[in-house]
Design a protein around this motif. Structure first.
Motif, PDB file in Angstrom:
ATOM      1  N   VAL A  77      29.270  43.556  41.962  1.00  0.00           N
ATOM      2  CA  VAL A  77      29.725  43.134  40.941  1.00  0.00           C
ATOM      3  C   VAL A  77      31.357  43.085  41.054  1.00  0.00           C
ATOM      4  O   VAL A  77      32.183  42.051  40.817  1.00  0.00           O
ATOM      5  N   PHE A  78      31.944  44.301  41.258  1.00  0.00           N
ATOM      6  CA  PHE A  78      33.385  44.662  41.257  1.00  0.00           C
ATOM      7  C   PHE A  78      33.543  44.106  42.766  1.00  0.00           C
ATOM      8  O   PHE A  78      34.954  43.337  43.144  1.00  0.00           O
ATOM      9  N   GLY A  79      32.852  43.777  43.886  1.00  0.00           N
ATOM     10  CA  GLY A  79      33.302  43.310  45.216  1.00  0.00           C
ATOM     11  C   GLY A  79      33.175  41.586  44.926  1.00  0.00           C
ATOM     12  O   GLY A  79      34.170  41.043  45.360  1.00  0.00           O
ATOM     13  N   ALA A  80      32.561  40.983  44.131  1.00  0.00           N
ATOM     14  CA  ALA A  80      32.633  39.543  43.712  1.00  0.00           C
ATOM     15  C   ALA A  80      33.913  39.396  43.204  1.00  0.00           C
ATOM     16  O   ALA A  80      34.918  38.494  43.137  1.00  0.00           O
ATOM     17  N   PHE A  81      33.940  40.242  42.083  1.00  0.00           N
ATOM     18  CA  PHE A  81      35.515  40.243  41.422  1.00  0.00           C
ATOM     19  C   PHE A  81      36.906  40.252  42.099  1.00  0.00           C
ATOM     20  O   PHE A  81      37.657  39.887  42.088  1.00  0.00           O
TER      21      PHE A  81
END
Length: 346
Positions: free
Chosen positions: A240-244
């Motif tokens: 999730v944080f990678g996508a963000f």
């Protein structure tokens, strides 16, 4: 420009480290790693809604060329995301980041061809230094890519080729986007920039999802999550944080492309060449051999050479603008004088 530059630097560095962490702790899906690079686009929906309701937003007719550009560039980007995912899977993050720096040299070349960018001695020097830096990386003695979680032998070669090809193709894509969107998007407003990122990412995600299910990799995702060394929650958080982070990088990069140029955006992106390798050594215990240090120095030198050329161009541009505004105003060349003169003759 400062805000967009910060978005590029923070988004790219954090996304790269999180991508390596995914593979380091048990992630195996290439399609998932590629999908993370584009799947964060839904976070842009609130911003799109806000900017679309702006009272200062200029009304423009529907342009049918935009959907075609979104589909073409989004599909192209999906392939490029796969190349970067494979590269990050088999390379130490320090080597990966140094290879990504070659993108600046490729972009200078494509900008010369597609965007009428002049190749000065400093830009040529920058391309040369980045090329030498890349050659040094592939000529490392001993097990290439020695470092935590890195591949060796054939896997290292595959990662090297994929990352270098990805850098070249992404540089080509940025030049094409500057050329195409520069002609189609006249206002270059925040809403237009967000639309470009949103719809391109949507197309990219759809293409990668087809690949994920078509390849059968989706069947192993549950076991991958269960076996992730940091636990199931951290598995989800890393993705999730990678996508963000990739969306933050995308907003900054596209803004710099449309507001300044793709070459300037690449210059800012290349700043990470001095940050990510050091973080890779600290976080992932990547080896920092003598040749890799020399490659890092040459890459930074190439970057500084390019920045100096940008500084020279900026000083020259400001000087020319001052001379232009200091020139006396010639009434005979004004539009109002021409209209008045034609009316009196008639």
């Amino acid at each position: 420009m400062a805000i967009y530059s910060i978005l590029v630097l923070t988004g790219q560095s954090s996304a790269t480290l999180l991508g390596r962490l995914y593979f380091e702790k048990g992630g195996k899906s290439k399609y998932m790693a590629a999908l993370v690079q584009s799947a964060g686009f839904p976070i842009l929906i609130p911003l799109l809604y806000i900017t679309s309701r702006s009272k200062n937003k200029p009304t423009q007719p529907e342009n049918l060329a935009l959907p075609a550009l979104y589909i073409c560039f989004g599909t192209f980007l999906a392939f490029d995301c796969m190349l970067y995912a494979i590269g990050l899977m088999h390379l130490p993050v320090s080597t990966y980041s140094l290879l990504c720096a070659s993108q600046l040299g490729f972009n200078a070349l494509f900008s010369c061809i597609l965007n009428s960018q002049k190749l000065t001695s400093f830009i040529v020097n920058s391309i040369f230094l980045l090329t030498v830096s890349t050659i040094l990386l592939i000529s490392q003695p001993g097990p290439p890519g020695a470092g935590a979680g890195a591949g060796t032998g054939g896997k290292f070669a595959l990662g090297f080729i994929c990352t270098l090809t990805g850098a070249a193709l992404y540089a080509f894509l940025l030049s094409l986007e500057q050329l195409a969107y520069g002609k189609v998007l006249k206002g270059k407003t925040v809403n237009e920039i967000l639309n470009v990122i949103f719809y391109e990412s949507l197309v990219t995600s759809c293409v990668l999802l087809v690949g994920l299910f078509g390849s059968g990799e989706w069947r192993g995702l549950k076991d991958e999550m269960e076996g992730f060394e940091l636990g199931r929650k951290m598995y989800v958080m890393v993705l999730v944080f990678g996508a963000f982070s990739w969306q933050v990088f995308g907003v900054g990069m596209v803004s710099l492309i449309l507001k300044v140029s793709c070459l300037f955006g690449n210059v800012i992106s290349t700043l990470n060449v001095g940050v990510v390798p050091i973080l890779g050594v600290v976080v992932f215990k990547d080896s920092m051999s003598g040749l890799k240090v020399v490659a890092l120095v040459l890459a930074v030198w190439g970057f500084l050479s390019f920045v100096y050329q940008q500084y020279v161009d900026e000083v020259k541009s400001r000087a020319e603008n001052k001379r232009y505004f200091r020139q006396p105003f010639d009434v005979s060349n004004s539009l109002l004088f021409t209209i008045y003169h034609n009316q009196t003759e008639n």
